[in-house]
Design a protein around this motif. Structure first.
Motif, PDB file in Angstrom:
ATOM      1  N   ALA A  34       0.822  -1.214   0.000  1.00 52.75           N
ATOM      2  CA  ALA A  34       0.000   0.000   0.000  1.00 52.75           C
ATOM      3  C   ALA A  34       0.851   1.257   0.000  1.00 52.75           C
ATOM      4  N   VAL A  35       1.987   1.212   0.712  1.00 56.82           N
ATOM      5  CA  VAL A  35       2.827   2.407   0.860  1.00 56.82           C
ATOM      6  C   VAL A  35       3.618   2.691  -0.414  1.00 56.82           C
ATOM      7  N   VAL A  36       3.973   1.672  -1.184  1.00 60.62           N
ATOM      8  CA  VAL A  36       4.662   1.913  -2.457  1.00 60.62           C
ATOM      9  C   VAL A  36       3.814   2.822  -3.338  1.00 60.62           C
ATOM     10  N   GLY A  37       2.521   2.528  -3.410  1.00 60.06           N
ATOM     11  CA  GLY A  37       1.634   3.371  -4.207  1.00 60.06           C
ATOM     12  C   GLY A  37       1.468   4.757  -3.624  1.00 60.06           C
ATOM     13  N   LEU A  38       1.311   4.835  -2.303  1.00 61.99           N
ATOM     14  CA  LEU A  38       1.147   6.136  -1.662  1.00 61.99           C
ATOM     15  C   LEU A  38       2.394   6.994  -1.811  1.00 61.99           C
ATOM     16  N   ALA A 223     -14.207  -6.525   8.938  1.00 60.74           N
ATOM     17  CA  ALA A 223     -15.133  -5.611   9.599  1.00 60.74           C
ATOM     18  C   ALA A 223     -14.643  -4.196   9.355  1.00 60.74           C
ATOM     19  N   PRO A 224     -15.529  -3.203   9.442  1.00 59.88           N
ATOM     20  CA  PRO A 224     -15.085  -1.814   9.244  1.00 59.88           C
ATOM     21  C   PRO A 224     -13.939  -1.429  10.175  1.00 59.88           C
ATOM     22  N   GLY A 225     -13.918  -1.990  11.376  1.00 62.79           N
ATOM     23  CA  GLY A 225     -12.842  -1.676  12.313  1.00 62.79           C
ATOM     24  C   GLY A 225     -11.486  -2.190  11.894  1.00 62.79           C
ATOM     25  N   SER A 226     -11.449  -3.042  10.867  1.00 65.15           N
ATOM     26  CA  SER A 226     -10.163  -3.540  10.376  1.00 65.15           C
ATOM     27  C   SER A 226      -9.389  -2.480   9.595  1.00 65.15           C
ATOM     28  N   PHE A 227     -10.075  -1.375   9.228  1.00 72.49           N
ATOM     29  CA  PHE A 227      -9.449  -0.351   8.394  1.00 72.49           C
ATOM     30  C   PHE A 227      -9.680   1.030   9.008  1.00 72.49           C
ATOM     31  N   PRO A 228      -9.136   1.284  10.188  1.00 72.18           N
ATOM     32  CA  PRO A 228      -9.367   2.568  10.859  1.00 72.18           C
ATOM     33  C   PRO A 228      -8.597   3.700  10.199  1.00 72.18           C
ATOM     34  N   VAL A 229      -8.950   4.915  10.581  1.00 69.42           N
ATOM     35  CA  VAL A 229      -8.246   6.093  10.076  1.00 69.42           C
ATOM     36  C   VAL A 229      -6.771   6.044  10.468  1.00 69.42           C
ATOM     37  N   LEU A 230      -6.500   5.484  11.641  1.00 69.55           N
ATOM     38  CA  LEU A 230      -5.112   5.384  12.089  1.00 69.55           C
ATOM     39  C   LEU A 230      -4.261   4.601  11.097  1.00 69.55           C
ATOM     40  N   LEU A 231      -4.856   3.625  10.394  1.00 73.52           N
ATOM     41  CA  LEU A 231      -4.105   2.854   9.410  1.00 73.52           C
ATOM     42  C   LEU A 231      -3.646   3.747   8.259  1.00 73.52           C
ATOM     43  N   SER A 232      -4.513   4.653   7.809  1.00 74.17           N
ATOM     44  CA  SER A 232      -4.119   5.595   6.755  1.00 74.17           C
ATOM     45  C   SER A 232      -2.995   6.508   7.225  1.00 74.17           C
ATOM     46  N   ILE A 233      -3.063   6.931   8.481  1.00 69.29           N
ATOM     47  CA  ILE A 233      -2.003   7.776   9.031  1.00 69.29           C
ATOM     48  C   ILE A 233      -0.696   6.998   9.106  1.00 69.29           C
ATOM     49  N   GLU A 234      -0.775   5.724   9.476  1.00 67.70           N
ATOM     50  CA  GLU A 234       0.423   4.882   9.487  1.00 67.70           C
ATOM     51  C   GLU A 234       1.056   4.821   8.103  1.00 67.70           C
ATOM     52  N   TYR A 235       0.228   4.668   7.075  1.00 64.89           N
ATOM     53  CA  TYR A 235       0.754   4.613   5.712  1.00 64.89           C
ATOM     54  C   TYR A 235       1.497   5.903   5.358  1.00 64.89           C
ATOM     55  N   VAL A 236       0.934   7.042   5.742  1.00 68.28           N
ATOM     56  CA  VAL A 236       1.583   8.326   5.449  1.00 68.28           C
ATOM     57  C   VAL A 236       2.922   8.420   6.174  1.00 68.28           C
ATOM     58  N   VAL A 237       2.940   8.019   7.442  1.00 65.41           N
ATOM     59  CA  VAL A 237       4.187   8.064   8.217  1.00 65.41           C
ATOM     60  C   VAL A 237       5.226   7.148   7.584  1.00 65.41           C
ATOM     61  N   MET A 238       4.815   5.957   7.161  1.00 67.65           N
ATOM     62  CA  MET A 238       5.748   5.029   6.513  1.00 67.65           C
ATOM     63  C   MET A 238       6.359   5.648   5.267  1.00 67.65           C
ATOM     64  N   ALA A 239       5.523   6.278   4.440  1.00 62.11           N
ATOM     65  CA  ALA A 239       6.011   6.874   3.198  1.00 62.11           C
ATOM     66  C   ALA A 239       6.974   8.019   3.467  1.00 62.11           C
ATOM     67  N   VAL A 240       6.649   8.863   4.433  1.00 57.17           N
ATOM     68  CA  VAL A 240       7.488  10.027   4.738  1.00 57.17           C
ATOM     69  C   VAL A 240       8.808   9.591   5.357  1.00 57.17           C
ATOM     70  N   VAL A 241       8.768   8.632   6.275  1.00 52.70           N
ATOM     71  CA  VAL A 241       9.995   8.162   6.925  1.00 52.70           C
ATOM     72  C   VAL A 241      10.928   7.527   5.909  1.00 52.70           C
ATOM     73  N   GLY A 242      10.405   6.669   5.042  1.00 60.36           N
ATOM     74  CA  GLY A 242      11.260   6.004   4.061  1.00 60.36           C
ATOM     75  C   GLY A 242      11.762   6.940   2.984  1.00 60.36           C
ATOM     76  N   ILE A 251       9.310   0.586   1.183  1.00 65.60           N
ATOM     77  CA  ILE A 251       9.437  -0.738   1.805  1.00 65.60           C
ATOM     78  C   ILE A 251      10.160  -0.631   3.146  1.00 65.60           C
ATOM     79  N   LEU A 252      11.231   0.181   3.190  1.00 65.15           N
ATOM     80  CA  LEU A 252      11.953   0.356   4.456  1.00 65.15           C
ATOM     81  C   LEU A 252      11.068   1.053   5.482  1.00 65.15           C
ATOM     82  N   GLY A 253      10.344   2.078   5.066  1.00 63.77           N
ATOM     83  CA  GLY A 253       9.458   2.777   5.989  1.00 63.77           C
ATOM     84  C   GLY A 253       8.390   1.861   6.543  1.00 63.77           C
ATOM     85  N   ALA A 254       7.809   1.009   5.677  1.00 56.76           N
ATOM     86  CA  ALA A 254       6.802   0.053   6.137  1.00 56.76           C
ATOM     87  C   ALA A 254       7.403  -0.919   7.144  1.00 56.76           C
ATOM     88  N   THR A 255       8.640  -1.342   6.901  1.00 57.26           N
ATOM     89  CA  THR A 255       9.299  -2.271   7.820  1.00 57.26           C
ATOM     90  C   THR A 255       9.529  -1.624   9.181  1.00 57.26           C
TER      91      THR A 255
END
Length: 334
Positions: A34-38, A223-242, A251-255
């Motif tokens: 997901a983060v590669v695309g983001l 379930a809807p709770g499997s995809f919280p807003v926090l997950l989207s924020i995690e993806y953004v943090v992963m992309a920015v860190v890497g 990939i490194l940021g996700a790791t």
């Protein structure tokens, strides 16, 4: 060729992992997809999305709903990224006209609306969700062990990395690089800015949808709770860190962030910790990480290390210009 040693190392690691560690490995790989695309979306198209997890949810529910209606799971997995990409095209036409914080809030609103719809929709299982999803089967071979999904996820990460790399090197990729560095000049030179932004948005959503499809069969429950807003924020943090615009950085940021999340979860669930500790710790640590990255390594970890390595290995020569953009420029140009 330079990716082969890393892929081989990643293929060997699952053999030595226990059940719980294999679960972390799979979740790490799903996040990387997901983060590669983001990272491409934010780094090249300059679009800040806070709703990437919504496309993960679309892919997961597409695969899950098809599976419970007796469609072969493999076909459901193939359709998942297509459904996510089509959804991105539909919503991308109006919302990609926005810029900066307006676009970020629009993508966040998209995820909130989607979660609300899924929570109230009987055909999607409502708040209870979809249960009893079958294992994924590929040409008669049933993937019923965590190790199987570990290798499936590794294949998915390699596929997304190859597609992303091919896109960046294509004619559209040259236009995207021009768009990332000087959007006004790129548009004046005849680059179809709107079409390229929509293309990257759809590709980014397809990657997230593929990750969601694999997640549905791996967990067997949605379930809807499997995809919280926090997950989207995690993806953004992963992309920015890497490093935005960097496939290796994504990939490194996700790791790094996935391992950090596991450590925070272990800490927050210790005896005596309040029930709200996991969420509070996550938001606090993400905020600190973003501040540190912006202040000290604004290009991200991988581009910064790569630039420094080239400078040290080529003394006396000017450092080559990094073809990947340094950072997203969501407010630039129309």
């Amino acid at each position: 060729m330079r990716w082969i040693p890393f892929v081989l190392a990643a293929a060997v690691v699952p053999v030595f992992l226990g059940p719980g560690q294999l679960t972390v490995y799979v979740l790490l790989g799903l996040s990387a997809m997901a983060v590669v695309g983001l990272s491409l979306l934010m780094g090249y198209a300059g679009q800040v999305s806070l709703g990437q997890a919504s496309f993960t949810a679309i892919g997961a529910y597409t695969a899950g709903l098809l599976a419970v209606h007796d469609v072969p799971p493999l076909l459901g997995l193939v359709v998942a990224p297509v459904a996510a990409a089509l959804a991105a095209v539909v919503v991308g036409v109006p919302i990609l006209r926005l810029r900066g914080h307006q676009l970020a809030f629009a993508t966040l609103a998209l995820q909130l609306i989607l979660l609300s719809v899924l929570g109230d929709a009987d055909w999607a299982g409502g708040a209870i969700g979809l249960q009893g999803l079958p294992y994924l089967s590929v040409f008669g071979f049933e993937l019923n062990e965590d190790l199987h999904y570990a290798y499936l996820v590794l294949l998915g990460v390699v596929l997304t990395a190859v597609v992303a790399s091919s896109l960046v090197r294509s004619r559209a990729g040259r236009g995207l690089r021009a768009l990332a560095t000087a959007p006004v000049a790129a548009e004046a030179s005849g680059v179809p800015v709107g079409a390229y932004r929509l293309l990257v948005f759809a590709v980014s959503a397809a990657f997230a949808g593929l990750a969601g499809g694999i997640y549905a069969f791996f967990v067997g429950y949605l379930a809807p709770g499997s995809f919280p807003v926090l997950l989207s924020i995690e993806y953004v943090v992963m992309a920015v860190v890497g490093g935005l615009g960097s496939i290796a950085g994504a990939i490194l940021g996700a790791t790094l962030i996935t391992l950090l999340v596991q450590a925070l979860t272990s800490l927050a669930t210790q005896p005596g910790m309040p029930g709200y500790a996991p969420g509070v710790l996550s938001y606090a640590v993400y905020a600190v990480l973003l501040i540190v990255i912006v202040l000290f390594v604004p290009r991200g970890v991988v581009p910064t290390l790569s630039r420094r390595f080239r400078r040290e290995t080529s003394p006396g020569r000017p450092a080559p210009v990094d073809p990947a953009p340094a950072r997203a420029r969501p407010g630039a140009g129309r």
